[in-house]
Design a protein around this motif. Sequence first.
Motif, mmCIF file in Angstrom:
data_model
loop_
_atom_site.group_PDB
_atom_site.id
_atom_site.type_symbol
_atom_site.label_atom_id
_atom_site.label_comp_id
_atom_site.label_asym_id
_atom_site.label_seq_id
_atom_site.Cartn_x
_atom_site.Cartn_y
_atom_site.Cartn_z
ATOM 1 N N MET A 170 0.824 -1.171 0.000
ATOM 2 C CA MET A 170 0.000 0.000 0.000
ATOM 3 C C MET A 170 0.879 1.249 0.000
ATOM 4 S SD MET A 170 -3.439 0.415 1.590
ATOM 5 C CE MET A 170 -4.332 1.832 1.896
ATOM 6 N N GLY A 171 1.748 1.434 0.937
ATOM 7 C CA GLY A 171 2.684 2.542 0.934
ATOM 8 C C GLY A 171 2.158 3.789 1.603
ATOM 9 N N ARG A 172 3.040 4.742 1.675
ATOM 10 C CA ARG A 172 2.707 6.000 2.326
ATOM 11 C C ARG A 172 1.829 6.847 1.404
ATOM 12 N NH1 ARG A 172 7.052 10.204 4.935
ATOM 13 N NH2 ARG A 172 5.541 11.809 5.383
ATOM 14 N N PRO A 173 0.837 7.530 1.931
ATOM 15 C CA PRO A 173 0.001 8.390 1.085
ATOM 16 C C PRO A 173 0.802 9.605 0.609
ATOM 17 C CG PRO A 173 -0.652 8.591 3.384
ATOM 18 C CD PRO A 173 0.361 7.491 3.310
ATOM 19 N N PRO A 174 0.496 10.114 -0.579
ATOM 20 C CA PRO A 174 1.262 11.254 -1.103
ATOM 21 C C PRO A 174 1.056 12.511 -0.260
ATOM 22 C CG PRO A 174 -0.615 10.761 -2.514
ATOM 23 C CD PRO A 174 -0.543 9.673 -1.491
ATOM 24 N N VAL A 175 2.138 13.271 -0.125
ATOM 25 C CA VAL A 175 2.078 14.511 0.636
ATOM 26 C C VAL A 175 1.256 15.548 -0.122
ATOM 27 C CG1 VAL A 175 3.465 16.399 1.588
ATOM 28 C CG2 VAL A 175 4.301 14.061 1.717
ATOM 29 N N ILE A 176 1.446 15.578 -1.449
ATOM 30 C CA ILE A 176 0.720 16.519 -2.298
ATOM 31 C C ILE A 176 -0.300 15.730 -3.111
ATOM 32 C CG2 ILE A 176 0.905 18.193 -4.160
ATOM 33 C CD1 ILE A 176 3.653 18.886 -3.206
ATOM 34 N N THR A 177 -1.558 15.970 -2.853
ATOM 35 C CA THR A 177 -2.626 15.272 -3.572
ATOM 36 C C THR A 177 -2.786 15.885 -4.972
ATOM 37 O OG1 THR A 177 -4.320 16.775 -2.769
ATOM 38 C CG2 THR A 177 -3.860 14.824 -1.408
ATOM 39 N N PRO A 178 -3.427 15.175 -5.887
ATOM 40 C CA PRO A 178 -3.650 15.738 -7.225
ATOM 41 C C PRO A 178 -4.377 17.084 -7.203
ATOM 42 C CG PRO A 178 -4.124 13.398 -7.242
ATOM 43 C CD PRO A 178 -3.845 13.780 -5.814
ATOM 44 N N THR A 179 -5.281 17.264 -6.262
ATOM 45 C CA THR A 179 -6.000 18.545 -6.157
ATOM 46 C C THR A 179 -5.044 19.675 -5.789
ATOM 47 O OG1 THR A 179 -7.924 17.316 -5.367
ATOM 48 C CG2 THR A 179 -7.952 19.701 -5.055
ATOM 49 N N ILE A 180 -4.170 19.418 -4.824
ATOM 50 C CA ILE A 180 -3.194 20.445 -4.413
ATOM 51 C C ILE A 180 -2.212 20.711 -5.554
ATOM 52 C CG2 ILE A 180 -1.317 20.966 -2.804
ATOM 53 C CD1 ILE A 180 -2.875 19.440 -0.665
ATOM 54 N N ARG A 181 -1.807 19.658 -6.275
ATOM 55 C CA ARG A 181 -0.903 19.836 -7.424
ATOM 56 C C ARG A 181 -1.516 20.777 -8.440
ATOM 57 N NH1 ARG A 181 0.499 13.876 -8.578
ATOM 58 N NH2 ARG A 181 -1.114 14.208 -10.120
ATOM 59 N N LYS A 182 -2.773 20.559 -8.748
ATOM 60 C CA LYS A 182 -3.452 21.418 -9.725
ATOM 61 C C LYS A 182 -3.549 22.860 -9.225
ATOM 62 C CE LYS A 182 -6.179 18.047 -12.284
ATOM 63 N NZ LYS A 182 -5.673 16.807 -12.124
ATOM 64 N N LEU A 183 -3.817 23.035 -7.941
ATOM 65 C CA LEU A 183 -3.859 24.381 -7.372
ATOM 66 C C LEU A 183 -2.495 25.067 -7.455
ATOM 67 C CD1 LEU A 183 -6.093 23.918 -4.187
ATOM 68 C CD2 LEU A 183 -6.627 25.276 -6.214
ATOM 69 N N LEU A 184 -1.436 24.313 -7.174
ATOM 70 C CA LEU A 184 -0.083 24.870 -7.259
ATOM 71 C C LEU A 184 0.222 25.335 -8.682
ATOM 72 C CD1 LEU A 184 1.882 22.319 -5.043
ATOM 73 C CD2 LEU A 184 1.669 24.765 -4.612
ATOM 74 N N VAL A 185 -0.083 24.504 -9.655
ATOM 75 C CA VAL A 185 0.187 24.854 -11.050
ATOM 76 C C VAL A 185 -0.675 26.040 -11.477
ATOM 77 C CG1 VAL A 185 -0.029 24.034 -13.430
ATOM 78 C CG2 VAL A 185 0.979 22.555 -11.696
ATOM 79 N N GLU A 186 -1.921 26.041 -11.071
ATOM 80 C CA GLU A 186 -2.829 27.144 -11.398
ATOM 81 C C GLU A 186 -2.302 28.466 -10.841
ATOM 82 O OE1 GLU A 186 -7.215 27.536 -10.146
ATOM 83 O OE2 GLU A 186 -7.112 25.739 -11.419
ATOM 84 N N HIS A 187 -1.840 28.419 -9.584
ATOM 85 C CA HIS A 187 -1.305 29.627 -8.949
ATOM 86 C C HIS A 187 0.000 30.062 -9.624
ATOM 87 C CE1 HIS A 187 -0.663 32.615 -5.841
ATOM 88 N NE2 HIS A 187 0.539 32.116 -5.626
#
Length: 128
Positions: A1-18
Amino acid sequence: MGRPPVITPTIRKLLVEHATASQQNRSKTLLEIAEDLGVSVNKRTLRKAFADEGYHRQVARIKPFLSITAKVQRLAWAGNIKGPLGFWDKAWGPTLNGPRLKGASSEYSAGVGKGQRDKEAANDGLPK
């Protein structure tokens, strides 16, 4: 299973948008962009998040203008070419004047064709 990502796809999109929202934001560092949105992560994590969204940062190079010496050398080189298409006729041969160019007559298949040059030569180099 592994560790959950620190940056979710939603946050990634917000970062790129900003980051792409304005010219000022485009010149900010990735850490500054993350701080603006209240995201606290490592620089490598941010770089990977932007890469996952298809954005790769790089510094634009400044292309220098042609120097006087370079301009003189270019003019000298251009002056050494015989005839308007003589160089290209030798270099490309039948590719420019042959049947590969559909819909173009052989006389004009490479811009000013051989027939046109012959007509101009008969008229002392002046087009009709």
